[in-house]
Every structure is written in C-alpha cells, then in structure tokens.
Design a protein around this motif. Sequence first.
Motif: not given
Length: 119
Positions: A26-54
């Motif tokens: 899409g119309s992307i100028f810049r991407i900062n942090a990116m990451g992955w989350y997961r949600q198992a049945p009956g559980k809250q979404r949790e952060l799995v991993a992140t990676i910064s622009s650096g």
Amino acid sequence: QVQLVESGGGLVQPGGSLRLSCAASGSIFRINAMGWYRQAPGKQRELVATISSGDATNYLDSVKGRFTISREDAKNTVFLQMNSLSPEDTAVYYCNAHIWTYSGVSDYWGQGTQVTVSS
C-alpha cells in the motif's frame, strides 16, 4: 490503504518447524516496529516477538531459543521462523506493523494464519 498479508501457517507435528511471512503493501512511507502475536482458543492475544527498524528483537520467554523474527525492508516483509514446535504453540498468529503513511502513523494487523501443532 495498507494491507498486511500473512502466509506459512499450517499443521505440523511436535518438534517440527514452520516459517511465517507477512508482507505489507500500500501507500507506505516507512515501517517502524513489526511483530507477531498469537491467540489460542479461550486465551488472550499475546506478544510473541517484535523487531525494531534497527533490528533489535524481543521474544516471549516461552519461545526464546526456538523462534526467530527477522525482516526484509526492501520487501516490507517480516518473518517468524518457528522451530521445535509444541502443541502449546497452537494458535492463530497475527502480524502487526507500526507504519507511517502520508496520512500519519498507525498500527496495522494481518488477518491471521492458523498454526496447529499435533501428532
């Protein structure tokens, strides 16, 4: 308009590996942090991993040493290499990215990809 599209989920046996990909478009100028989350049945979404622009990374304790997050900025893509998978890793995995467009900055989410670890 920005879209995140994930791929790479599926069914794998315990001890196996999967590689998730998430491409932003899409119309992307810049991407900062990116990451992955997961949600198992009956559980809250949790952060799995992140990676910064650096390329600084952060992991959920239970995946440290098994999962590796990386990014390829030329393709606006983030990856999650998952090794030594266990049934406890079964969840829908969501990609997230903090993206600057010409309209400003927002968090964007993918539609999710199912990962099932089972024998």
